[in-house]
Structures are given as C-alpha cells and as structure tokens.
Scaffold this motif. Structure first.
Motif, mmCIF file in Angstrom:
data_model
loop_
_atom_site.group_PDB
_atom_site.id
_atom_site.type_symbol
_atom_site.label_atom_id
_atom_site.label_comp_id
_atom_site.label_asym_id
_atom_site.label_seq_id
_atom_site.Cartn_x
_atom_site.Cartn_y
_atom_site.Cartn_z
ATOM 1 N N VAL A 156 -8.498 -30.246 -5.255
ATOM 2 C CA VAL A 156 -8.343 -31.698 -5.182
ATOM 3 C C VAL A 156 -7.348 -31.987 -4.067
ATOM 4 O O VAL A 156 -6.268 -31.392 -4.017
ATOM 5 C CB VAL A 156 -7.837 -32.281 -6.517
ATOM 6 N N LEU B 167 -8.343 -39.675 -2.933
ATOM 7 C CA LEU B 167 -8.514 -38.363 -3.548
ATOM 8 C C LEU B 167 -9.956 -37.904 -3.388
ATOM 9 O O LEU B 167 -10.893 -38.652 -3.684
ATOM 10 C CB LEU B 167 -8.168 -38.412 -5.036
ATOM 11 N N PHE C 275 -13.117 -38.349 -5.665
ATOM 12 C CA PHE C 275 -12.673 -38.078 -7.030
ATOM 13 C C PHE C 275 -12.741 -39.360 -7.848
ATOM 14 O O PHE C 275 -12.226 -40.392 -7.444
ATOM 15 C CB PHE C 275 -11.244 -37.541 -7.019
ATOM 16 N N VAL C 276 -13.382 -39.279 -9.016
ATOM 17 C CA VAL C 276 -13.475 -40.409 -9.935
ATOM 18 C C VAL C 276 -12.761 -40.007 -11.217
ATOM 19 O O VAL C 276 -13.161 -39.033 -11.868
ATOM 20 C CB VAL C 276 -14.948 -40.772 -10.236
ATOM 21 N N GLN C 277 -11.699 -40.745 -11.572
ATOM 22 C CA GLN C 277 -10.936 -40.420 -12.768
ATOM 23 C C GLN C 277 -11.838 -40.447 -13.992
ATOM 24 O O GLN C 277 -12.635 -41.360 -14.177
ATOM 25 C CB GLN C 277 -9.790 -41.403 -12.941
ATOM 26 N N GLN C 278 -11.728 -39.424 -14.810
ATOM 27 C CA GLN C 278 -12.508 -39.218 -16.027
ATOM 28 C C GLN C 278 -13.992 -38.998 -15.749
ATOM 29 O O GLN C 278 -14.816 -39.078 -16.657
ATOM 30 C CB GLN C 278 -12.295 -40.358 -17.024
ATOM 31 N N GLU D 203 -5.274 -34.959 -1.749
ATOM 32 C CA GLU D 203 -4.869 -36.318 -1.421
ATOM 33 C C GLU D 203 -4.917 -36.375 0.091
ATOM 34 O O GLU D 203 -4.265 -35.573 0.772
ATOM 35 C CB GLU D 203 -3.458 -36.623 -1.910
ATOM 36 N N TYR E 269 -12.455 -34.019 -3.615
ATOM 37 C CA TYR E 269 -12.428 -32.639 -4.074
ATOM 38 C C TYR E 269 -13.547 -31.835 -3.432
ATOM 39 O O TYR E 269 -14.542 -32.387 -2.949
ATOM 40 C CB TYR E 269 -12.516 -32.552 -5.601
#
Length: 66
Positions: free
Chosen positions: A42, A2, A26-29, A44, A4
């Motif tokens: 974003v 992922l 992309f880094v979750q949170q 994939e 962005y």
C-alpha cells in the motif's frame, strides 16, 4: 492518495523520487483479491506527481484471508 499493488516479490526500498504507476486505488473496507504467498504493498502517493510519500508491504498469509 492511496493505491496498492499485488506482487510475487517483496517491495523493500523506495524513496520519495520513485513514481508508482499501475497501482489500484485503495478503497477503505473494500475487498482485495489476494492469495497466500503474494505481497500487498500500500502506497501513499502525491496525487499530482505520483511520487511515493510512504509505503508498507505485507506478505499475505492465510490468516489475512477470510
């Protein structure tokens, strides 16, 4: 994978042959620095070829910003 991008124009049409370069991982949170009026897209992507699998574009409004 992922990634962005942040742009001033909406990303509307991509296909599976399009390659995404220059995207940020992309880094979750994680925090993403944006301002109202920008577009956050974003993607994939295939980690080897960087070709788009799917994507989603959001127009940033003040309700998205904490």
């Amino acid at each position: 994978e992922l990634v962005y991008t942040i742009t001033t124009t909406k990303v509307e049409k991509l296909n599976t042959e399009d390659i995404v370069t220059g995207g940020t991982t992309f880094v979750q949170q994680g925090d993403i620095p944006v301002t109202p009026g920008q577009y956050l897209t974003v993607y994939e992507i295939n980690s080897g070829s960087k070709k788009v699998v799917r994507f989603k574009c959001f127009e940033i409004t003040s309700s998205y910003i904490r």
